[in-house]
Design a protein around this motif. Structure first.
Motif, PDB file in Angstrom:
ATOM      1  N   ASP A  73     -20.423  15.274  38.776  1.00 38.97           N
ATOM      2  CA  ASP A  73     -21.721  14.957  39.376  1.00 38.97           C
ATOM      3  C   ASP A  73     -22.540  16.234  39.398  1.00 38.97           C
ATOM      4  O   ASP A  73     -22.068  17.271  39.865  1.00 38.97           O
ATOM      5  CB  ASP A  73     -21.501  14.416  40.791  1.00 38.97           C
ATOM      6  CG  ASP A  73     -22.777  13.917  41.426  1.00 38.97           C
ATOM      7  OD1 ASP A  73     -23.793  13.812  40.716  1.00 38.97           O
ATOM      8  OD2 ASP A  73     -22.746  13.616  42.630  1.00 38.97           O
ATOM      9  N   PHE A  74     -23.757  16.170  38.904  1.00 33.77           N
ATOM     10  CA  PHE A  74     -24.598  17.365  38.839  1.00 33.77           C
ATOM     11  C   PHE A  74     -25.484  17.540  40.065  1.00 33.77           C
ATOM     12  O   PHE A  74     -26.314  18.435  40.106  1.00 33.77           O
ATOM     13  CB  PHE A  74     -25.482  17.330  37.575  1.00 33.77           C
ATOM     14  CG  PHE A  74     -24.705  17.291  36.294  1.00 33.77           C
ATOM     15  CD1 PHE A  74     -23.540  18.016  36.126  1.00 33.77           C
ATOM     16  CD2 PHE A  74     -25.149  16.520  35.232  1.00 33.77           C
ATOM     17  CE1 PHE A  74     -22.829  17.980  34.943  1.00 33.77           C
ATOM     18  CE2 PHE A  74     -24.457  16.478  34.039  1.00 33.77           C
ATOM     19  CZ  PHE A  74     -23.283  17.225  33.896  1.00 33.77           C
ATOM     20  N   THR A  75     -25.300  16.717  41.080  1.00 28.22           N
ATOM     21  CA  THR A  75     -26.170  16.794  42.256  1.00 28.22           C
ATOM     22  C   THR A  75     -25.546  17.546  43.426  1.00 28.22           C
ATOM     23  O   THR A  75     -26.208  17.746  44.436  1.00 28.22           O
ATOM     24  CB  THR A  75     -26.544  15.375  42.735  1.00 28.22           C
ATOM     25  OG1 THR A  75     -25.361  14.661  43.085  1.00 28.22           O
ATOM     26  CG2 THR A  75     -27.319  14.632  41.647  1.00 28.22           C
ATOM     27  N   ASN A  76     -24.287  17.952  43.304  1.00 28.14           N
ATOM     28  CA  ASN A  76     -23.663  18.708  44.389  1.00 28.14           C
ATOM     29  C   ASN A  76     -22.801  19.840  43.818  1.00 28.14           C
ATOM     30  O   ASN A  76     -22.473  19.862  42.640  1.00 28.14           O
ATOM     31  CB  ASN A  76     -22.833  17.791  45.314  1.00 28.14           C
ATOM     32  CG  ASN A  76     -21.740  17.066  44.558  1.00 28.14           C
ATOM     33  OD1 ASN A  76     -21.043  17.638  43.743  1.00 28.14           O
ATOM     34  ND2 ASN A  76     -21.591  15.778  44.840  1.00 28.14           N
ATOM     35  N   GLY A  77     -22.454  20.778  44.674  1.00 27.52           N
ATOM     36  CA  GLY A  77     -21.693  21.950  44.247  1.00 27.52           C
ATOM     37  C   GLY A  77     -20.295  21.623  43.747  1.00 27.52           C
ATOM     38  O   GLY A  77     -19.802  22.235  42.797  1.00 27.52           O
ATOM     39  N   TYR A  78     -19.672  20.658  44.386  1.00 26.16           N
ATOM     40  CA  TYR A  78     -18.325  20.240  43.989  1.00 26.16           C
ATOM     41  C   TYR A  78     -18.329  19.707  42.554  1.00 26.16           C
ATOM     42  O   TYR A  78     -17.531  20.123  41.719  1.00 26.16           O
ATOM     43  CB  TYR A  78     -17.826  19.178  44.975  1.00 26.16           C
ATOM     44  CG  TYR A  78     -16.484  18.581  44.656  1.00 26.16           C
ATOM     45  CD1 TYR A  78     -15.308  19.276  44.924  1.00 26.16           C
ATOM     46  CD2 TYR A  78     -16.399  17.305  44.098  1.00 26.16           C
ATOM     47  CE1 TYR A  78     -14.083  18.719  44.634  1.00 26.16           C
ATOM     48  CE2 TYR A  78     -15.168  16.737  43.811  1.00 26.16           C
ATOM     49  CZ  TYR A  78     -14.014  17.448  44.068  1.00 26.16           C
ATOM     50  OH  TYR A  78     -12.792  16.897  43.778  1.00 26.16           O
ATOM     51  N   PHE A 132     -23.206   8.683  33.056  1.00 30.81           N
ATOM     52  CA  PHE A 132     -24.006   9.487  32.133  1.00 30.81           C
ATOM     53  C   PHE A 132     -23.656  10.962  32.266  1.00 30.81           C
ATOM     54  O   PHE A 132     -23.609  11.689  31.275  1.00 30.81           O
ATOM     55  CB  PHE A 132     -25.501   9.262  32.391  1.00 30.81           C
ATOM     56  CG  PHE A 132     -26.372  10.170  31.583  1.00 30.81           C
ATOM     57  CD1 PHE A 132     -26.595   9.916  30.233  1.00 30.81           C
ATOM     58  CD2 PHE A 132     -26.949  11.294  32.155  1.00 30.81           C
ATOM     59  CE1 PHE A 132     -27.391  10.769  29.474  1.00 30.81           C
ATOM     60  CE2 PHE A 132     -27.742  12.151  31.403  1.00 30.81           C
ATOM     61  CZ  PHE A 132     -27.963  11.885  30.056  1.00 30.81           C
ATOM     62  N   SER A 133     -23.419  11.438  33.494  1.00 32.81           N
ATOM     63  CA  SER A 133     -23.057  12.845  33.725  1.00 32.81           C
ATOM     64  C   SER A 133     -21.785  13.209  32.975  1.00 32.81           C
ATOM     65  O   SER A 133     -21.692  14.282  32.384  1.00 32.81           O
ATOM     66  CB  SER A 133     -22.864  13.114  35.218  1.00 32.81           C
ATOM     67  OG  SER A 133     -24.023  12.824  35.926  1.00 32.81           O
ATOM     68  N   TRP A 134     -20.811  12.320  33.013  1.00 29.65           N
ATOM     69  CA  TRP A 134     -19.552  12.584  32.311  1.00 29.65           C
ATOM     70  C   TRP A 134     -19.788  12.652  30.801  1.00 29.65           C
ATOM     71  O   TRP A 134     -19.278  13.545  30.131  1.00 29.65           O
ATOM     72  CB  TRP A 134     -18.531  11.490  32.636  1.00 29.65           C
ATOM     73  CG  TRP A 134     -17.179  11.778  32.064  1.00 29.65           C
ATOM     74  CD1 TRP A 134     -16.173  12.495  32.651  1.00 29.65           C
ATOM     75  CD2 TRP A 134     -16.688  11.367  30.783  1.00 29.65           C
ATOM     76  NE1 TRP A 134     -15.093  12.554  31.805  1.00 29.65           N
ATOM     77  CE2 TRP A 134     -15.381  11.869  30.651  1.00 29.65           C
ATOM     78  CE3 TRP A 134     -17.222  10.637  29.736  1.00 29.65           C
ATOM     79  CZ2 TRP A 134     -14.600  11.668  29.532  1.00 29.65           C
ATOM     80  CZ3 TRP A 134     -16.447  10.434  28.599  1.00 29.65           C
ATOM     81  CH2 TRP A 134     -15.151  10.940  28.508  1.00 29.65           C
ATOM     82  N   PHE A 135     -20.561  11.723  30.257  1.00 33.42           N
ATOM     83  CA  PHE A 135     -20.861  11.739  28.825  1.00 33.42           C
ATOM     84  C   PHE A 135     -21.633  12.996  28.430  1.00 33.42           C
ATOM     85  O   PHE A 135     -21.374  13.602  27.389  1.00 33.42           O
ATOM     86  CB  PHE A 135     -21.647  10.489  28.402  1.00 33.42           C
ATOM     87  CG  PHE A 135     -20.778   9.305  28.152  1.00 33.42           C
ATOM     88  CD1 PHE A 135     -19.906   9.265  27.072  1.00 33.42           C
ATOM     89  CD2 PHE A 135     -20.825   8.212  29.001  1.00 33.42           C
ATOM     90  CE1 PHE A 135     -19.100   8.163  26.845  1.00 33.42           C
ATOM     91  CE2 PHE A 135     -20.027   7.107  28.782  1.00 33.42           C
ATOM     92  CZ  PHE A 135     -19.156   7.082  27.692  1.00 33.42           C
ATOM     93  N   PHE A 136     -22.581  13.402  29.260  1.00 33.85           N
ATOM     94  CA  PHE A 136     -23.348  14.616  28.965  1.00 33.85           C
ATOM     95  C   PHE A 136     -22.438  15.848  28.986  1.00 33.85           C
ATOM     96  O   PHE A 136     -22.554  16.726  28.121  1.00 33.85           O
ATOM     97  CB  PHE A 136     -24.493  14.775  29.967  1.00 33.85           C
ATOM     98  CG  PHE A 136     -25.389  15.939  29.673  1.00 33.85           C
ATOM     99  CD1 PHE A 136     -26.251  15.899  28.578  1.00 33.85           C
ATOM    100  CD2 PHE A 136     -25.372  17.061  30.473  1.00 33.85           C
ATOM    101  CE1 PHE A 136     -27.073  16.979  28.283  1.00 33.85           C
ATOM    102  CE2 PHE A 136     -26.191  18.146  30.190  1.00 33.85           C
ATOM    103  CZ  PHE A 136     -27.046  18.110  29.099  1.00 33.85           C
TER     104      PHE A 136
END
Length: 195
Positions: A73-78, A132-136
């Protein structure tokens, strides 16, 4: 008597039995290389995730980090940290690709195969298509493996082809032993002796 067999003769170099004897086209060798690369790909990721988890103090969740797409996930630090670790894994795997495959024209195939197998594993584990995040992230990871892997394998091929044996080690040692400390070592090659 007219015989088509004589006109349809296949040269020995193109017969399937001869093709599979070549090292780079051997199905057994290609399968072994794919298995080794996949093992190193996941082993490196496991090492990176385990080290990061211990360092930061997270509960070690290898299944969630390795074969699940939900933590990307690109929306959090983790999620960003997990993504960066996957990209670091790709950077390290360039070394394995160079050593195990060693051919620049095969680097693309093996880099894409690593990610295709990873997609199959993630899809089978989760039972649904990744985000989508994983594919990117997989796209970026495959670009790293493709371009850096092609560059390093090409460098390895050229080094072995053109630069191997240019400096005679005994000659270099004898020249180096006759110089004083701090003085540059001259590297001279007698081109007449090579002809």
């Amino acid at each position: 008597m007219f015989s088509m067999r004589r006109y349809l003769r296949v040269p020995n170099e193109l017969k399937p039995s001869e093709l599979f004897k070549q090292d780079s086209l051997s199905p057994g060798k290609i399968t072994l290389q794919i298995i080794l690369l996949q093992i190193f790909y996941y082993s490196t990721a496991m090492f990176l995730f385990y080290s990061w988890g211990k360092l930061v103090g997270y509960k070690i969740e290898m299944k969630k980090w390795l074969i699940s797409w939900e933590s990307i996930d690109f929306t959090n630090g983790y999620g960003l940290t997990i993504s960066m670790l996957w990209l670091a894994d790709s950077l390290i795997c360039v070394i394995f690709l160079t050593v195990i495959v060693g051919r620049s024209k095969l680097a693309w195939d093996f880099a894409i195969t690593i990610h295709a197998i990873n997609f199959i594993v993630v899809y089978v584990y989760s039972g649904k298509l990744p985000s989508f995040s994983w594919f990117f992230l997989q796209f970026l990871s495959s670009l790293i493996l493709i371009f850096l892997g092609t560059w390093t394998t090409r460098w390895k091929e050229l080094r072995e082809t053109f630069f191997e044996g240019m400096i005679d080690q005994e000659e270099l040692h004898s020249i180096g032993s006759n110089t004083h400390p701090g003085e540059p070592v001259p590297v001279v090659r007698d081109l007449e002796s090579q002809r």
